[in-house]
Design a protein around this motif. Structure first.
Motif, PDB file in Angstrom:
ATOM      1  N   TRP A   1       0.614  -1.469   0.414  1.00  0.00           N
ATOM      2  CA  TRP A   1       0.376  -0.171   0.004  1.00  0.00           C
ATOM      3  C   TRP A   1       0.696   1.318   0.245  1.00  0.00           C
TER       4      TRP A   1
ATOM      5  N   ALA B   1      -1.546  -0.841  -7.085  1.00  0.00           N
ATOM      6  CA  ALA B   1      -2.808  -0.023  -7.401  1.00  0.00           C
ATOM      7  C   ALA B   1      -3.980  -1.215  -7.625  1.00  0.00           C
TER       8      ALA B   1
ATOM      9  N   LEU C   1      -4.351  -4.762  -5.389  1.00  0.00           N
ATOM     10  CA  LEU C   1      -4.647  -3.752  -4.279  1.00  0.00           C
ATOM     11  C   LEU C   1      -5.987  -3.876  -4.410  1.00  0.00           C
ATOM     12  N   THR C   2      -6.518  -2.955  -5.101  1.00  0.00           N
ATOM     13  CA  THR C   2      -8.431  -2.723  -5.136  1.00  0.00           C
ATOM     14  C   THR C   2      -8.515  -3.832  -5.793  1.00  0.00           C
TER      15      THR C   2
ATOM     16  N   LEU D   1       0.501   3.079  -3.600  1.00  0.00           N
ATOM     17  CA  LEU D   1       0.013   3.751  -3.469  1.00  0.00           C
ATOM     18  C   LEU D   1       0.546   4.838  -3.010  1.00  0.00           C
ATOM     19  N   LEU D   2       0.086   5.038  -1.471  1.00  0.00           N
ATOM     20  CA  LEU D   2       0.231   6.213  -0.922  1.00  0.00           C
ATOM     21  C   LEU D   2       1.429   7.059  -1.113  1.00  0.00           C
TER      22      LEU D   2
END
Length: 179
Positions: A2, A107, A110-111, A5-6
């Motif tokens: 993550w 991204a 993970l999503t 992405l962040l």
């Protein structure tokens, strides 16, 4: 994973926060945002949508899927050398776009949604171009300028954490994956 992405999101927000909007004008900002949306959509549908789906359907491990989709994404930017961009700038761009491609792969993985990398990508290009052309003065601008280096580091380090295989994608569940 993550963090990838962040990192992209945080630096996009930082760059948008440090643009001199008085100098650039609303029309230019709106044009860049629209262009970013079209570019993000086209490049992500090709690399994270089409390429990822083909590689998974062929039974490849997720590390292979990530590397190949990132390589295809970087390859899309190699043509900038033909437009007069220097070899050094193009080489750096290829490293950046490969690492950014890994972040966008994460991204998506993970999503389970293609819209997430599309929107992240759609905010990345305009934030970079607008900050480069119209920066404000101050320490926040200097920090925002480090975004490309951070994305390269995070994207490349993320490769060490990509494991397993995702389920073959079904047409009705576009990019949902098993974790």
């Amino acid at each position: 994973m993550w963090i990838a992405l962040l990192a992209v999101l945080a630096f996009n927000l930082l760059r948008f926060a440090t643009i001199d909007y008085n100098a650039v004008g609303l029309d230019v900002v709106a044009t860049w945002l629209l262009a970013g949306l079209f570019i993000g959509f086209a490049e992500e549908v090709l690399t994270r949508g089409f390429v990822v789906k083909l590689l998974r359907k062929a039974g490849n491990r997720e590390l292979v899927v990530a590397v190949v989709s990132g390589t295809v994404f970087a390859g899309l930017h190699a043509g900038n050398l033909l437009s007069g961009q220097s070899v050094f700038a193009t080489a750096f761009q290829l490293i950046y776009t490969f690492a950014f491609g890994i972040c966008m792969y994460l991204a998506c993985r993970l999503t389970g949604r293609l819209i997430v990398p599309i929107l992240l990508h759609a905010s990345t290009d305009p934030s970079i171009f607008l900050l480069t052309a119209h920066p404000t003065e101050g320490p926040l601008t200097a920090i925002a300028g480090l975004g490309n280096i951070v994305v390269i580091i995070v994207g490349l380090l993320s490769l060490f954490f990509i494991r397993g295989r995702a389920a073959v994608l079904q047409p009705d569940t576009a990019l949902e994956t098993q974790r």
